[in-house]
Design an enzyme around this catalytic site. Sequence first.
Site, PDB file in Angstrom:
ATOM      1  N   ARG A 167      -3.874   9.670 -11.254  1.00 16.45           N
ATOM      2  CA  ARG A 167      -3.239   9.530  -9.938  1.00 16.45           C
ATOM      3  C   ARG A 167      -4.025  10.273  -8.869  1.00 16.45           C
ATOM      4  O   ARG A 167      -4.214   9.780  -7.764  1.00 16.45           O
ATOM      5  CB  ARG A 167      -1.810  10.086  -9.964  1.00 16.45           C
ATOM      6  CG  ARG A 167      -0.810   9.229 -10.686  1.00 16.45           C
ATOM      7  CD  ARG A 167       0.600   9.397 -10.117  1.00 16.45           C
ATOM      8  NE  ARG A 167       1.139  10.751 -10.160  1.00 16.45           N
ATOM      9  CZ  ARG A 167       1.734  11.304 -11.190  1.00 16.45           C
ATOM     10  NH1 ARG A 167       1.856  10.637 -12.313  1.00 16.45           N
ATOM     11  NH2 ARG A 167       2.227  12.521 -11.129  1.00 16.45           N
ATOM     12  N   ARG A 214       8.311  13.907 -17.635  1.00 12.85           N
ATOM     13  CA  ARG A 214       8.176  12.461 -17.401  1.00 12.85           C
ATOM     14  C   ARG A 214       6.838  11.983 -17.944  1.00 12.85           C
ATOM     15  O   ARG A 214       5.850  12.711 -17.888  1.00 12.85           O
ATOM     16  CB  ARG A 214       8.222  12.183 -15.895  1.00 12.85           C
ATOM     17  CG  ARG A 214       9.604  11.916 -15.379  1.00 12.85           C
ATOM     18  CD  ARG A 214       9.652  11.787 -13.884  1.00 12.85           C
ATOM     19  NE  ARG A 214       8.366  11.404 -13.289  1.00 12.85           N
ATOM     20  CZ  ARG A 214       8.170  11.286 -11.982  1.00 12.85           C
ATOM     21  NH1 ARG A 214       9.158  11.534 -11.159  1.00 12.85           N
ATOM     22  NH2 ARG A 214       7.010  10.947 -11.489  1.00 12.85           N
ATOM     23  N   ARG A 226       6.278  20.204 -14.174  1.00 10.87           N
ATOM     24  CA  ARG A 226       7.541  19.592 -13.762  1.00 10.87           C
ATOM     25  C   ARG A 226       8.404  19.214 -14.974  1.00 10.87           C
ATOM     26  O   ARG A 226       7.920  18.632 -15.934  1.00 10.87           O
ATOM     27  CB  ARG A 226       7.215  18.323 -12.979  1.00 10.87           C
ATOM     28  CG  ARG A 226       7.992  18.258 -11.731  1.00 10.87           C
ATOM     29  CD  ARG A 226       7.538  17.373 -10.695  1.00 10.87           C
ATOM     30  NE  ARG A 226       6.954  16.111 -11.050  1.00 10.87           N
ATOM     31  CZ  ARG A 226       6.576  15.238 -10.120  1.00 10.87           C
ATOM     32  NH1 ARG A 226       6.754  15.527  -8.861  1.00 10.87           N
ATOM     33  NH2 ARG A 226       6.029  14.101 -10.462  1.00 10.87           N
ATOM     34  N   ARG A 270      -2.835   3.775   5.286  1.00 11.76           N
ATOM     35  CA  ARG A 270      -3.432   3.853   3.960  1.00 11.76           C
ATOM     36  C   ARG A 270      -4.744   3.072   3.899  1.00 11.76           C
ATOM     37  O   ARG A 270      -5.453   3.152   2.900  1.00 11.76           O
ATOM     38  CB  ARG A 270      -2.472   3.284   2.915  1.00 11.76           C
ATOM     39  CG  ARG A 270      -1.569   4.340   2.266  1.00 11.76           C
ATOM     40  CD  ARG A 270      -0.808   3.639   1.191  1.00 11.76           C
ATOM     41  NE  ARG A 270      -0.162   4.421   0.179  1.00 11.76           N
ATOM     42  CZ  ARG A 270       1.026   5.002   0.273  1.00 11.76           C
ATOM     43  NH1 ARG A 270       1.668   5.028   1.399  1.00 11.76           N
ATOM     44  NH2 ARG A 270       1.580   5.581  -0.774  1.00 11.76           N
ATOM     45  N   LYS A 321       3.438  18.026   0.605  1.00 13.26           N
ATOM     46  CA  LYS A 321       3.442  17.278   1.868  1.00 13.26           C
ATOM     47  C   LYS A 321       4.864  17.022   2.392  1.00 13.26           C
ATOM     48  O   LYS A 321       5.128  17.210   3.582  1.00 13.26           O
ATOM     49  CB  LYS A 321       2.695  15.947   1.659  1.00 13.26           C
ATOM     50  CG  LYS A 321       2.624  15.077   2.886  1.00 13.26           C
ATOM     51  CD  LYS A 321       1.681  13.929   2.652  1.00 13.26           C
ATOM     52  CE  LYS A 321       2.016  13.177   1.381  1.00 13.26           C
ATOM     53  NZ  LYS A 321       2.379  11.790   1.590  1.00 13.26           N
TER      54      LYS A 321
HETATM   55  P1  AMP Z   1       4.941   6.134  -1.181  1.00 15.90           P
HETATM   56  O1  AMP Z   1       6.395   6.470  -1.231  1.00 15.90           O
HETATM   57  O2  AMP Z   1       4.279   6.575   0.106  1.00 15.90           O
HETATM   58  O3  AMP Z   1       4.183   6.612  -2.389  1.00 15.90           O
HETATM   59  O4  AMP Z   1       4.846   4.527  -1.182  1.00 15.90           O
HETATM   60  C1  AMP Z   1       5.360   3.766  -2.246  1.00 15.90           C
HETATM   61  C2  AMP Z   1       4.760   2.368  -2.228  1.00 15.90           C
HETATM   62  O5  AMP Z   1       5.060   1.704  -0.995  1.00 15.90           O
HETATM   63  C3  AMP Z   1       3.242   2.296  -2.331  1.00 15.90           C
HETATM   64  O6  AMP Z   1       2.805   2.356  -3.659  1.00 15.90           O
HETATM   65  C4  AMP Z   1       2.945   0.946  -1.692  1.00 15.90           C
HETATM   66  O7  AMP Z   1       3.240  -0.118  -2.568  1.00 15.90           O
HETATM   67  C5  AMP Z   1       3.953   0.910  -0.563  1.00 15.90           C
HETATM   68  N1  AMP Z   1       3.398   1.497   0.694  1.00 15.90           N
HETATM   69  C6  AMP Z   1       3.813   2.632   1.319  1.00 15.90           C
HETATM   70  N2  AMP Z   1       3.118   2.849   2.453  1.00 15.90           N
HETATM   71  C7  AMP Z   1       2.234   1.822   2.563  1.00 15.90           C
HETATM   72  C8  AMP Z   1       1.221   1.497   3.492  1.00 15.90           C
HETATM   73  N3  AMP Z   1       0.953   2.269   4.552  1.00 15.90           N
HETATM   74  N4  AMP Z   1       0.504   0.353   3.272  1.00 15.90           N
HETATM   75  C9  AMP Z   1       0.752  -0.438   2.225  1.00 15.90           C
HETATM   76  N5  AMP Z   1       1.682  -0.166   1.293  1.00 15.90           N
HETATM   77  C10 AMP Z   1       2.431   0.948   1.431  1.00 15.90           C
END
Ligand code: AMP
Length: 223
Positions: free
Chosen positions: A172, A161, A128, A90, A15
Site C-alpha cells: 500500500r 486485519r 493496529r 489524485r 492525515k
Molecule cells: P479514500 O477514502 O480517499 O481512500 O478513497 C476511497 C476510494 O474512493 C479510492 O480508492 C477511489 O476509488 C475513490 N476516490 C477517492 N478520491 C478520488 C479521486 N480524487 N479520484 C478518483 N477516485 C477517488
Amino acid sequence: MPDMIVLMGPQGAGKGTQAEKLAVQLGVPIIATGDILRKLAEADSELGRQIRETQNDGRLVPDDVMAKIIRDRLGKGDCQRGCILDGFPRTIPQAKLLDELGTEQGFGVRAIIISVPRDMLLKRLSGRRTCPVCGTIYNIYTRPSKVDGVCDLDGGKLLTRSDDIPEAIEKRLALFDEMTKPLLDYYKGSRRLSEVDGTGEINEVFNRISSVVQRAAALPSEV
Ligand code: AMP
C-alpha cells in the site's frame, strides 16, 4: 487570499487527525472525496453502481466524474473561506482542474505532505488491532488495550486485519509513493508544496502544519 489546502500523506501519517484540527483552526470544511464517493455509492442509480464497482476494485473514479463532484462541492457556501482537501487531487488532470476552479473562485491552491519514515509507518500500521465485537481500534504501540489482546469495552479478542500485515502495508505504501510522486512534482514545480515532519506528538505535528499554513497565507499565490 483564502486558500484551498491539499493535505497529503500515506496511511498512518495521521492525515485525518491533522485535517480535523486544521479545519477547526481555520474554520473551513474538509472535503474528503473518498467519503463523498462512498455516500454517492449508496444511491440506487447508474452513477451509484459505477462508483461502487470502481471503489470495490480499488480503481480511481474517472476524472470527468470527479470533476463534476468537486465543482459542485466547492461551489457550496461553506467553502467561501477556503477548504482542506483530503484525497483530491489524485491525478494531474485533477490537479489542473483544481487550479482552474481556484482561479475562478479567487483561491490559491497549496499542498502539504505529511512525511513519516517508512519504518515508523510500518510500526504504526502493523500495531493496529481491532475488536471484532465493537469495532474499536487499538494500537499496541500508541493506544494499547489495558489487557494485552483483549478489548477494554467488551472483552473481545483483538484481531489484526489481513491488510495490516507488513507485506500488505509495504504494498500500500509503495502504491501511495508511486501515485503521489507526479502530484508532488506538480506542486513542487510551482513552489506550492510544503513538507511537514509527521513524527512526534499530534500537537507538535499540528503546530508545524499550522505555521506552514500561516506562512503560506502571507505569500502571494502563483500557479
Ligand atoms: P479514500 O477514502 O480517499 O481512500 O478513497 C476511497 C476510494 O474512493 C479510492 O480508492 C477511489 O476509488 C475513490 N476516490 C477517492 N478520491 C478520488 C479521486 N480524487 N479520484 C478518483 N477516485 C477517488
